[in-house]
Write a protein that holds these residues in place. Structure first.
Motif, PDB file in Angstrom:
ATOM      1  N   ALA A 175      -4.165  -7.018   5.484  1.00  0.00           N
ATOM      2  CA  ALA A 175      -4.847  -5.957   5.236  1.00  0.00           C
ATOM      3  C   ALA A 175      -4.343  -4.730   6.139  1.00  0.00           C
ATOM      4  O   ALA A 175      -4.042  -3.651   5.810  1.00  0.00           O
ATOM      5  CB  ALA A 175      -6.425  -6.156   6.104  1.00  0.00           C
ATOM      6  N   LEU A 176      -3.702  -5.245   7.194  1.00  0.00           N
ATOM      7  CA  LEU A 176      -2.757  -4.122   7.848  1.00  0.00           C
ATOM      8  C   LEU A 176      -1.528  -3.810   7.191  1.00  0.00           C
ATOM      9  O   LEU A 176      -1.216  -2.559   7.476  1.00  0.00           O
ATOM     10  CB  LEU A 176      -2.407  -4.651   9.342  1.00  0.00           C
ATOM     11  N   ALA A 177      -1.036  -4.574   6.607  1.00  0.00           N
ATOM     12  CA  ALA A 177       0.254  -4.188   5.614  1.00  0.00           C
ATOM     13  C   ALA A 177      -0.107  -3.260   4.530  1.00  0.00           C
ATOM     14  O   ALA A 177       0.370  -2.559   4.318  1.00  0.00           O
ATOM     15  CB  ALA A 177       0.952  -5.441   4.980  1.00  0.00           C
ATOM     16  N   ALA A 178      -1.389  -3.554   3.977  1.00  0.00           N
ATOM     17  CA  ALA A 178      -1.988  -2.465   3.098  1.00  0.00           C
ATOM     18  C   ALA A 178      -2.065  -1.122   3.429  1.00  0.00           C
ATOM     19  O   ALA A 178      -2.040  -0.179   2.886  1.00  0.00           O
ATOM     20  CB  ALA A 178      -2.962  -3.114   2.180  1.00  0.00           C
ATOM     21  N   LEU A 179      -2.640  -1.148   4.607  1.00  0.00           N
ATOM     22  CA  LEU A 179      -2.963   0.017   5.343  1.00  0.00           C
ATOM     23  C   LEU A 179      -1.721   0.828   5.614  1.00  0.00           C
ATOM     24  O   LEU A 179      -1.934   2.066   5.393  1.00  0.00           O
ATOM     25  CB  LEU A 179      -3.813  -0.277   6.463  1.00  0.00           C
ATOM     26  N   ARG A 180      -0.984   0.098   6.019  1.00  0.00           N
ATOM     27  CA  ARG A 180       0.478   0.729   6.466  1.00  0.00           C
ATOM     28  C   ARG A 180       0.934   1.477   5.239  1.00  0.00           C
ATOM     29  O   ARG A 180       1.278   2.671   5.283  1.00  0.00           O
ATOM     30  CB  ARG A 180       1.408  -0.156   6.767  1.00  0.00           C
ATOM     31  N   ARG A 181       0.754   0.818   3.867  1.00  0.00           N
ATOM     32  CA  ARG A 181       1.353   1.433   2.875  1.00  0.00           C
ATOM     33  C   ARG A 181       0.721   2.869   2.478  1.00  0.00           C
ATOM     34  O   ARG A 181       1.083   3.774   2.121  1.00  0.00           O
ATOM     35  CB  ARG A 181       1.452   0.672   1.651  1.00  0.00           C
ATOM     36  N   ARG A 182      -0.779   2.651   2.698  1.00  0.00           N
ATOM     37  CA  ARG A 182      -1.434   3.563   2.447  1.00  0.00           C
ATOM     38  C   ARG A 182      -1.068   5.022   3.362  1.00  0.00           C
ATOM     39  O   ARG A 182      -1.516   5.794   2.897  1.00  0.00           O
ATOM     40  CB  ARG A 182      -3.118   3.070   2.432  1.00  0.00           C
ATOM     41  N   ILE A 183      -1.151   4.646   4.588  1.00  0.00           N
ATOM     42  CA  ILE A 183      -0.683   5.655   5.466  1.00  0.00           C
ATOM     43  C   ILE A 183       0.535   6.287   5.129  1.00  0.00           C
ATOM     44  O   ILE A 183       0.534   7.677   5.257  1.00  0.00           O
ATOM     45  CB  ILE A 183      -0.867   5.279   6.879  1.00  0.00           C
ATOM     46  N   GLY A 184       1.317   5.357   4.639  1.00  0.00           N
ATOM     47  CA  GLY A 184       2.640   6.016   4.298  1.00  0.00           C
ATOM     48  C   GLY A 184       2.862   7.055   3.258  1.00  0.00           C
ATOM     49  O   GLY A 184       3.669   7.788   3.068  1.00  0.00           O
ATOM     50  N   LEU A 233      -8.764  -3.139   1.284  1.00  0.00           N
ATOM     51  CA  LEU A 233      -7.291  -3.090   1.638  1.00  0.00           C
ATOM     52  C   LEU A 233      -7.010  -4.511   0.889  1.00  0.00           C
ATOM     53  O   LEU A 233      -5.748  -4.595   0.487  1.00  0.00           O
ATOM     54  CB  LEU A 233      -7.149  -3.163   3.201  1.00  0.00           C
ATOM     55  N   LEU A 234      -7.863  -5.641   0.956  1.00  0.00           N
ATOM     56  CA  LEU A 234      -7.079  -6.723   0.401  1.00  0.00           C
ATOM     57  C   LEU A 234      -7.270  -6.755  -1.200  1.00  0.00           C
ATOM     58  O   LEU A 234      -8.041  -6.498  -1.612  1.00  0.00           O
ATOM     59  CB  LEU A 234      -8.098  -7.960   1.101  1.00  0.00           C
ATOM     60  N   ARG A 235      -6.607  -7.787  -1.657  1.00  0.00           N
ATOM     61  CA  ARG A 235      -6.486  -7.937  -3.198  1.00  0.00           C
ATOM     62  C   ARG A 235      -6.128  -9.133  -3.609  1.00  0.00           C
ATOM     63  O   ARG A 235      -5.805 -10.046  -2.805  1.00  0.00           O
ATOM     64  CB  ARG A 235      -5.347  -6.886  -3.749  1.00  0.00           C
ATOM     65  N   GLY A 236      -6.646  -9.418  -4.806  1.00  0.00           N
ATOM     66  CA  GLY A 236      -6.268 -10.837  -5.478  1.00  0.00           C
ATOM     67  C   GLY A 236      -6.800 -11.949  -4.732  1.00  0.00           C
ATOM     68  O   GLY A 236      -8.082 -11.952  -4.441  1.00  0.00           O
ATOM     69  N   ASP A 237      -5.999 -13.094  -4.618  1.00  0.00           N
ATOM     70  CA  ASP A 237      -6.595 -14.166  -4.030  1.00  0.00           C
ATOM     71  C   ASP A 237      -7.108 -13.869  -2.670  1.00  0.00           C
ATOM     72  O   ASP A 237      -8.100 -14.542  -2.138  1.00  0.00           O
ATOM     73  CB  ASP A 237      -5.312 -15.216  -3.757  1.00  0.00           C
ATOM     74  N   SER A 238      -6.589 -12.785  -1.705  1.00  0.00           N
ATOM     75  CA  SER A 238      -6.990 -12.696  -0.322  1.00  0.00           C
ATOM     76  C   SER A 238      -8.393 -12.169  -0.507  1.00  0.00           C
ATOM     77  O   SER A 238      -9.190 -12.670   0.240  1.00  0.00           O
ATOM     78  CB  SER A 238      -6.165 -11.532   0.491  1.00  0.00           C
ATOM     79  N   LEU A 239      -8.828 -11.272  -1.430  1.00  0.00           N
ATOM     80  CA  LEU A 239     -10.062 -10.746  -1.532  1.00  0.00           C
ATOM     81  C   LEU A 239     -10.953 -11.863  -1.901  1.00  0.00           C
ATOM     82  O   LEU A 239     -11.966 -11.967  -1.461  1.00  0.00           O
ATOM     83  CB  LEU A 239      -9.979  -9.579  -2.329  1.00  0.00           C
TER      84      LEU A 239
END
Length: 507
Positions: free
Chosen positions: A286-295, A417-423
């Motif tokens: 989730a943190l990695a996805a948020l990092r991309r969203r912030i970027g 933030l989570l997608r696919g198998d993680s969600l």
């Protein structure tokens, strides 16, 4: 065979469909360009490799620093060289509450066992009723790894308390079938005289009549072993390896003064309990996805997230909204100002403005509340911008303190933030298991705010406070907790009472 011997060798979403539909229809007209998170584009192989490295690093950073066993070892050998004695075993069954309180109860049980010089059976937990999250005192027992990393718990205690023995079942304890008496029930504060006004509490709710916070704390915690031994002697019970004694430690609330063992011990002891590995990885994703969203925001105020840091500076705001069903039933809005939705929203908004952050991660078990909060933020931003325009049209200057420092907000949750198998994995988890991801995301947030009557925000704020330049808890103009990383909203005068979380919780 004791576990320690082997160790050395080895959402629930609460929402009505009709209400959600109305909310989303209204948001079509109110939302700004970045109000909600949208699916990211597919990652390139290079980006995926970068994310994998990010996730691996972030998942390994749960505490401000790795565990230091020295203060724990000192406490485990403080009384005498042969501190632990054969023939005495503690169990900690039927622990109940939210994640913060369950964590506290387990740590307290282990701390009392250290005082007594006892072996410990790996604690079990009472599972919250999935059909009614207000029902926490169920008879459904689940193992420690329901929420926590069992292997880490065993390994840390093995290193920190080499004399302590751990067992899977009490029946595995040597000569248990020859025990001297049937299991004896003990609660941690029963050996000190209690004032008539003190009430033992077993849930997270705060009694409005409990005005004297210090009444709940032990006065002489280091005398606990002497009190315990005297109590056994009064009943003519001797501890013997051939006829062991089984103590069932019952649940109390906030009674152990965690700083009495020294600041070094207080800062390390909580690290024996780590959240289960799957949730640490999930939070890192989730943190990695948020990092991309912030970027992708192209905002000069937002900076990249460093996965190696315990707290990410200038990246995202962490808002804990304590407005789930169990909270509403526990804290009466007529008594608790911040139990009222709009008051809680407004306090979060004012703090968000002070930070200047535009990415907001919300921790809440109620999606409807999250959507209402997102709408509220955008409405308040629009109102302040409109008021600023009116003042400028009239030839008045608007000070920086009277205008919002933010233009748009991106409101996200773990489900966004989570997608696919993680969600899918997340959605199969229970209410409390999902909450672990929120804990981990709040720990790393650039700024954090929650209410003062819940153990969740106190656990987050106290852990982050370990990195603060300020020594005391009541600082930066607050008489509750406010430092450069976290704030518990309001002042003590805004609450009927504030229980001594600052002195009764290990970070």
């Amino acid at each position: 065979m004791p576990i320690t011997d082997r160790a050395n060798t080895a959402v629930i979403r609460v929402a009505q469909a009709a209400l959600l539909l109305l909310i989303w229809v209204s948001l079509v007209h109110l939302r700004g360009p970045n109000l909600f998170y949208h699916d990211p584009e597919s990652l390139t192989p290079a980006q995926q490799e970068e994310d994998d490295a990010f996730i691996q690093t972030a998942a390994a950073v749960e505490f401000p620093a790795p565990i230091d066993y020295a203060p724990i070892r000192e406490a485990c050998t403080r009384v005498r060289p042969a501190h632990f004695r054969p023939g005495l075993v503690f169990t900690c069954e039927d622990q109940h509450g939210g994640v913060g309180m369950l964590r506290l109860q387990i740590l307290k049980c282990v701390r009392y066992a250290i005082h007594a010089g006892a072996a410990v059976v790996i604690p079990s937990l009472s599972k919250r009723n999935p059909r009614d999250i207000t029902d926490i005192e169920t008879t459904v027992q689940v193992p420690l790894d329901y929420l926590f990393d069992r292997d880490a718990f065993v390994g840390h205690l093995t290193q920190g308390c080499p004399g302590m023995r751990l067992y899977d079942r009490v029946e595995d304890f040597p000569n248990y079938e020859r025990r001297a008496v049937e299991p004896l029930s003990v609660v941690g504060d029963q050996f000190e005289k209690q004032s008539s006004s003190k009430s033992r509490k077993s849930s997270g709710a705060i009694s409005a009549s409990n005005k004297e916070d210090d009444e709940s704390l032990l006065l002489f915690p280091r005398e606990w072993r002497n009190y315990f031994d005297s109590w056994l002697a009064q009943q003519n019970i001797n501890i013997s390896p051939e006829a062991p004694v089984h103590i069932q430690l019952g649940q109390t609330y906030l009674e152990y003064p965690v700083r009495e063992d020294g600041d070094a011990f207080a800062g390390e002891f909580g690290k024996i309990l780590s959240f289960r590995n799957e949730t640490r990885v999930m939070a890192a994703r989730a943190l990695a996805a948020l990092r991309r969203r912030i970027g992708a925001d192209n905002s000069a105020q937002q900076h990249s997230i460093d996965p190696s840091l315990a707290i990410s500076p200038h990246a995202y705001y962490g808002a804990h909204l304590r407005l789930e069903k169990d909270a509403v039933s526990a804290w009466n809005p007529d008594l608790y100002r911040f139990a009222r939705m709009e008051d809680q929203f407004e306090e979060q908004y004012q703090n968000l403005k002070r930070t200047g952050l535009e990415a907001v991660y919300v921790a809440s078990g109620n999606r409807t509340v999250v959507d209402l909060f997102a709408e509220y933020l955008q409405r308040r931003i629009t109102e302040e911008e409109t008021n600023g325009e009116v003042l400028r049209d009239r030839g008045n200057k608007t000070s920086s303190s009277s205008r919002s420092h933010i233009r748009n907000v991106t409101v996200v949750t773990k489900q966004d933030l989570l997608r696919g198998d993680s969600l899918q994995e997340l959605e199969q988890m229970t209410f409390d298991q999902q909450g672990l991801v929120d804990f981990l995301m709040m720990f790393k947030s650039s700024a954090f705010m929650g209410v003062a009557y819940s153990s969740f925000p106190w656990t987050v704020a106290l852990r982050r406070h370990e990195l603060s330049q300020y020594r005391g808890i009541r600082n930066l103009g607050s008489d509750i907790l406010r430092d450069e990383y976290s704030e518990l909203m309001g002042m003590r005068a805004d609450y009927p009472s504030v229980d001594p979380f600052d002195r009764g919780l290990w970070p």
